[in-house]
Design an enzyme around this catalytic site. Structure first.
Site, PDB file in Angstrom:
ATOM      1  N   ILE A 122       0.838  -1.199   0.000  1.00 34.65           N
ATOM      2  CA  ILE A 122       0.000   0.000   0.000  1.00 34.65           C
ATOM      3  C   ILE A 122       0.872   1.248   0.000  1.00 34.65           C
ATOM      4  O   ILE A 122       0.592   2.218  -0.704  1.00 34.65           O
ATOM      5  CB  ILE A 122      -0.971  -0.004   1.196  1.00 34.65           C
ATOM      6  N   GLY A 123       1.949   1.226   0.772  1.00 31.25           N
ATOM      7  CA  GLY A 123       2.851   2.367   0.834  1.00 31.25           C
ATOM      8  C   GLY A 123       3.423   2.742  -0.522  1.00 31.25           C
ATOM      9  O   GLY A 123       3.483   3.914  -0.889  1.00 31.25           O
ATOM     10  N   ASP A 168      12.294   2.145  12.796  1.00 30.23           N
ATOM     11  CA  ASP A 168      11.207   1.359  13.369  1.00 30.23           C
ATOM     12  C   ASP A 168      10.136   2.310  13.881  1.00 30.23           C
ATOM     13  O   ASP A 168      10.384   3.112  14.779  1.00 30.23           O
ATOM     14  CB  ASP A 168      11.774   0.514  14.510  1.00 30.23           C
ATOM     15  N   ASN A 182       0.687   4.822   7.698  1.00 28.98           N
ATOM     16  CA  ASN A 182       0.317   3.663   6.901  1.00 28.98           C
ATOM     17  C   ASN A 182       0.930   2.361   7.404  1.00 28.98           C
ATOM     18  O   ASN A 182       0.452   1.290   7.064  1.00 28.98           O
ATOM     19  CB  ASN A 182       0.740   3.919   5.443  1.00 28.98           C
ATOM     20  N   SER A 234      -8.845  -0.311   8.070  1.00 26.68           N
ATOM     21  CA  SER A 234      -9.236  -1.518   7.358  1.00 26.68           C
ATOM     22  C   SER A 234     -10.732  -1.714   7.559  1.00 26.68           C
ATOM     23  O   SER A 234     -11.304  -1.233   8.540  1.00 26.68           O
ATOM     24  CB  SER A 234      -8.484  -2.720   7.945  1.00 26.68           C
ATOM     25  N   TYR A 281      -6.252  -7.668  15.484  1.00 28.38           N
ATOM     26  CA  TYR A 281      -6.099  -6.803  14.315  1.00 28.38           C
ATOM     27  C   TYR A 281      -7.317  -5.887  14.191  1.00 28.38           C
ATOM     28  O   TYR A 281      -7.181  -4.666  14.022  1.00 28.38           O
ATOM     29  CB  TYR A 281      -5.927  -7.648  13.042  1.00 28.38           C
ATOM     30  N   LYS A 319      -7.531  -1.724  14.364  1.00 32.38           N
ATOM     31  CA  LYS A 319      -8.092  -0.930  13.268  1.00 32.38           C
ATOM     32  C   LYS A 319      -9.364  -0.192  13.712  1.00 32.38           C
ATOM     33  O   LYS A 319      -9.643   0.912  13.236  1.00 32.38           O
ATOM     34  CB  LYS A 319      -8.330  -1.798  12.034  1.00 32.38           C
TER      35      LYS A 319
END
Length: 167
Positions: free
Chosen positions: A17-18, A64, A91, A138, A151, A155
């Protein structure tokens, strides 16, 4: 939003995506700072983007996103290279339930830290000229996601945080 002439800092800048986000920004005239853990891929992608879009519009910072000092260095290098920040794109993210603590730190904690650092620079209340913060979430943040409850939790937090700041 018109991005021509704008400066963007993109976390997770050399992943799938980046890369797409970086390409779109560069194609529309923005300059981009790619921040990512993968130094080798970062340098390679930077060189590729410079060959396609010209030197001086892409900068890579290896680090990081979960380390405060690395993220602060990305902001510092952005300001040193381009003098300002117009667009912050949080992102970076992972989806690995076995690494749930890393997932919380990458998907949520780093995103909050990135947003707060961007606000220090861009906020008109703090003397900045304004800007935009984009947080990658997401569909899992909007509905039950039985394959990845942690996850989905990270999100969901991104969605709530972003909506609250937007209001």
């Amino acid at each position: 939003m018109e991005v021509n002439g704008k400066v963007a800092l993109l976390t997770g800048g050399v992943g799938g995506i980046g890369k797409c986000i970086a390409r779109a920004l560069l194609e529309n005239g923005a300059s981009v700072v790619l921040f990512d853990l993968n130094n080798e891929k970062g340098q390679e992608f930077k060189q590729q983007m410079e060959a396609e879009h010209g030197k001086g519009r892409v900068h890579f910072v290896s680090g990081d996103v979960t380390k405060k000092e690395d993220l602060e260095r990305a902001f510092k290098e952005t300001l040193e290279k381009f003098s300002y920040l117009d667009i912050m794109l949080n992102n970076a993210g992972i989806g690995d339930e076995k690494r749930w603590e890393d997932m919380i730190n990458i998907n949520w904690v780093a995103l909050v830290r990135g947003s707060n650092e961007a606000l220090k620079i861009m906020s008109k209340k703090a003397g900045g000229k304004g800007g935009v913060i984009v947080n990658t979430a997401s569909i899992a943040g909007l509905m039950a996601y039985t394959f990845g409850p942690i996850y989905a939790g990270t999100k969901s937090a991104v969605v709530g945080f972003t909506r609250s700041h937007g209001a």
